[in-house]
Design an enzyme around this catalytic site. Structure first.
Site, PDB file in Angstrom:
ATOM      1  N   GLU A  93      -4.983   3.375   6.374  1.00 51.19           N
ATOM      2  CA  GLU A  93      -4.689   3.264   4.945  1.00 51.19           C
ATOM      3  C   GLU A  93      -5.293   4.468   4.227  1.00 51.19           C
ATOM      4  OE1 GLU A  93      -6.867   0.831   1.857  1.00 51.19           O
ATOM      5  OE2 GLU A  93      -5.377  -0.623   2.491  1.00 51.19           O
ATOM      6  N   ARG A 124       0.823  -1.225   0.000  1.00 53.04           N
ATOM      7  CA  ARG A 124       0.000   0.000   0.000  1.00 53.04           C
ATOM      8  C   ARG A 124       0.855   1.273   0.000  1.00 53.04           C
ATOM      9  NH1 ARG A 124      -3.077  -3.632  -0.692  1.00 53.04           N
ATOM     10  NH2 ARG A 124      -5.205  -3.824   0.074  1.00 53.04           N
ATOM     11  N   SER A 157     -10.777  -0.995   3.197  1.00 50.59           N
ATOM     12  CA  SER A 157     -10.020  -1.144   4.454  1.00 50.59           C
ATOM     13  C   SER A 157      -9.630   0.228   4.976  1.00 50.59           C
ATOM     14  CB  SER A 157      -8.742  -1.936   4.214  1.00 50.59           C
ATOM     15  OG  SER A 157      -9.036  -3.198   3.685  1.00 50.59           O
TER      16      SER A 157
HETATM   17  N1  EPU Z   1     -10.814 -10.941   9.923  1.00 49.67           N
HETATM   18  C1  EPU Z   1     -11.533 -11.090  11.080  1.00 49.67           C
HETATM   19  N2  EPU Z   1     -12.620 -10.292  11.267  1.00 49.67           N
HETATM   20  C2  EPU Z   1     -13.027  -9.378  10.361  1.00 49.67           C
HETATM   21  C3  EPU Z   1     -12.283  -9.243   9.168  1.00 49.67           C
HETATM   22  C4  EPU Z   1     -11.175 -10.031   8.973  1.00 49.67           C
HETATM   23  O1  EPU Z   1     -11.221 -11.898  11.946  1.00 49.67           O
HETATM   24  O2  EPU Z   1     -14.025  -8.694  10.613  1.00 49.67           O
HETATM   25  C5  EPU Z   1      -9.616 -11.810   9.715  1.00 49.67           C
HETATM   26  C6  EPU Z   1      -9.936 -13.224   9.274  1.00 49.67           C
HETATM   27  O3  EPU Z   1      -8.986 -14.077   9.858  1.00 49.67           O
HETATM   28  C7  EPU Z   1      -9.714 -13.204   7.776  1.00 49.67           C
HETATM   29  C8  EPU Z   1      -8.556 -12.229   7.680  1.00 49.67           C
HETATM   30  O4  EPU Z   1      -8.814 -11.262   8.688  1.00 49.67           O
HETATM   31  O5  EPU Z   1      -9.391 -14.440   7.274  1.00 49.67           O
HETATM   32  C9  EPU Z   1      -8.387 -11.569   6.344  1.00 49.67           C
HETATM   33  O6  EPU Z   1      -9.602 -10.893   5.997  1.00 49.67           O
HETATM   34  P1  EPU Z   1      -9.897 -10.476   4.481  1.00 49.67           P
HETATM   35  O7  EPU Z   1      -9.671 -11.610   3.557  1.00 49.67           O
HETATM   36  O8  EPU Z   1     -11.226  -9.807   4.456  1.00 49.67           O
HETATM   37  O9  EPU Z   1      -8.740  -9.458   4.150  1.00 49.67           O
HETATM   38  P2  EPU Z   1      -8.127  -8.220   4.946  1.00 49.67           P
HETATM   39  O10 EPU Z   1      -6.756  -8.570   5.391  1.00 49.67           O
HETATM   40  O11 EPU Z   1      -9.070  -7.727   5.996  1.00 49.67           O
HETATM   41  C10 EPU Z   1      -6.942  -7.226   2.836  1.00 49.67           C
HETATM   42  C11 EPU Z   1      -6.885  -5.919   2.108  1.00 49.67           C
HETATM   43  C12 EPU Z   1      -8.145  -5.732   1.280  1.00 49.67           C
HETATM   44  C13 EPU Z   1      -8.241  -6.877   0.281  1.00 49.67           C
HETATM   45  C14 EPU Z   1      -8.277  -8.205   1.065  1.00 49.67           C
HETATM   46  C15 EPU Z   1      -8.239  -9.392   0.160  1.00 49.67           C
HETATM   47  C16 EPU Z   1      -5.549  -4.445   3.477  1.00 49.67           C
HETATM   48  C17 EPU Z   1      -5.526  -3.276   4.411  1.00 49.67           C
HETATM   49  N3  EPU Z   1      -6.740  -4.839   3.051  1.00 49.67           N
HETATM   50  O12 EPU Z   1      -8.014  -7.144   3.779  1.00 49.67           O
HETATM   51  O13 EPU Z   1      -8.015  -4.517   0.557  1.00 49.67           O
HETATM   52  O14 EPU Z   1      -9.395  -6.766  -0.516  1.00 49.67           O
HETATM   53  O15 EPU Z   1      -7.109  -8.299   1.911  1.00 49.67           O
HETATM   54  O16 EPU Z   1      -6.971  -9.533  -0.389  1.00 49.67           O
HETATM   55  O17 EPU Z   1      -4.480  -4.971   3.152  1.00 49.67           O
HETATM   56  C18 EPU Z   1      -8.497  -2.191   0.701  1.00 49.67           C
HETATM   57  O18 EPU Z   1      -7.276  -1.993   0.727  1.00 49.67           O
HETATM   58  O19 EPU Z   1      -9.319  -1.224   0.764  1.00 49.67           O
HETATM   59  C19 EPU Z   1      -9.003  -3.542   0.654  1.00 49.67           C
HETATM   60  C20 EPU Z   1     -10.314  -3.829   0.705  1.00 49.67           C
END
Ligand code: EPU
Length: 336
Positions: free
Chosen positions: A332, A163, A235
């Site tokens: 972010e 990012r 995010s």
């Molecule tokens: N999780 C929870 N609770 C929640 C949300 C997430 O426990 O309410 C945990 C779970 O273990 C889940 C893990 O977090 O398996 C990962 O969640 P998710 O796949 O939704 O991904 P993220 O890490 O929350 C990142 C990016 C997203 C991107 C997704 C998929 C960042 C800051 N965000 O989110 O990007 O779409 O991975 O690759 O790196 C964005 O930047 O705006 C964005 C949406």
């Protein structure tokens, strides 16, 4: 080129915040930028916006906002399976992904359904489901607001990280990105490592660009609110990166804490959504703002929220995560 004064930004930020800009300029063509720069005597601070999907206006913007609305997608070169495509900065990013998928060009299908414009994609190096735009980026093209020259930067020159790019660092608000050239490929290599994507694609049939795009769109629609319905900026925080020894300490107290080892070194990326959920914020309301019920990393405008209300909510979450886990969450989203 169009100019507006005291201009409502409601349609230009995905939180749907009704802040105003002192001056707002829309450019249809990069060639207009030189004339604008020459005539601009205001000395105002300048902000360049794309789709406004990563901005939090905490008050009116007392400066000049530049909105590049350049359109156009063209193949600029081909070599074997590789195809270089220029996407003008004002194209909707998801339309660019659809364009590539429909033509059998691989590389950005995992980045489906991300809101925002193509020009903003390299600025914060958008990423999802195991792919970042930096992975396929050949060049960023743009205009220097300092001396009015056009430039082309290679991927290496953009200094990409999670990012992050040079356009978020030393060149912040100093350039207008006019377009991105991506190196796509007819030799398809599907990236299905992100657990949920693989399962979804399997349920749709054989891996293909179209099935990956559909799987990603479906997952995002389930987890992330539609900005037009519920204001949000995806995010809100970055996923924090901690040392392995610190992660092991966390595991002693919270054995189920998720973490992803980074190849680069002895570091672990911890999902901020998990940390926020554990502090009890998931689905909670905070005045007219709140935390999304399906994804704790997404802060929402439940209707009529102000930017400062969302900023206060963000601070309350940061405080609780710091107290509970001793981790400082970094936004972010850009605060203005
Ligand atoms: N999780 C929870 N609770 C929640 C949300 C997430 O426990 O309410 C945990 C779970 O273990 C889940 C893990 O977090 O398996 C990962 O969640 P998710 O796949 O939704 O991904 P993220 O890490 O929350 C990142 C990016 C997203 C991107 C997704 C998929 C960042 C800051 N965000 O989110 O990007 O779409 O991975 O690759 O790196 C964005 O930047 O705006 C964005 C949406």
């Amino acid at each position: 080129m169009e100019h507006y004064s005291n201009y409502s930004l409601k349609q230009h930020n995905t939180f749907g915040l009704d802040a105003r800009a002192k001056d707002f300029w829309i450019f249809d063509n990069p060639d207009e930028l030189g004339g604008w720069l020459h005539n601009n005597q205001s000395g105002d601070q300048v902000l360049v916006i794309g789709g406004g999907s990563n901005l939090l206006f905490t008050k009116d913007y007392e400066g000049t906002i530049l909105s590049p609305a350049f359109k156009g997608i063209e193949i600029t070169a081909e070599n074997g399976d590789d195809v270089w495509v220029r996407f003008a900065a004002g194209e909707e990013w998801d339309y660019c992904v659809e364009w590539a998928v429909e033509r059998g060009l691989g590389g950005i299908e995992n980045l489906s359904y991300i809101p925002g414009h193509a020009g903003a994609a390299p600025v914060q190096n958008i990423g999802a489901y195991g792919v970042e735009v930096a992975d396929v980026l050949a060049f960023v093209e743009g205009f220097m607001l300092g001396d009015g020259t056009f430039f082309r930067k290679t991927r290496e020159e953009c200094d990409f990280d999670y990012r992050y790019s040079i356009f978020k660092g030393p060149l912040k608000n100093k350039v207008v990105v006019t377009g991105v050239v991506l190196r796509l490929s007819k030799n398809l290599k599907f990236l299905l490592d992100y657990g949920t994507v693989k399962d979804r694609v399997r349920s749709l049939g054989e891996p293909s660009l179209g099935n990956i795009r559909k799987a990603v769109v479906d997952i995002r629609k389930e987890k992330l609110p539609e900005p037009k319905v519920l204001g949000n900026a995806g995010s809100f925080f970055k996923n924090p990166v901690v040392t392995i020894s610190f992660y092991q300490q966390l595991q002693e107290k919270w054995p189920d804490i998720p973490g992803y080892r980074l190849e680069a070194g002895k570091k672990v990326k911890v999902p901020a959504g998990w940390l926020i959920e554990k502090t009890g914020w998931k689905g909670r309301e905070y005045g007219n703002a709140g935390v999304h019920k399906n994804q704790a990393l997404v802060l929402i405008n439940r209707g009529g929220a102000t930017g400062s209300e969302i900023a206060n909510l963000a601070r309350a979450i940061q405080d609780d995560v710091l107290t509970t886990f001793n981790i400082e969450l970094q936004p972010e989203v850009n605060f203005l």
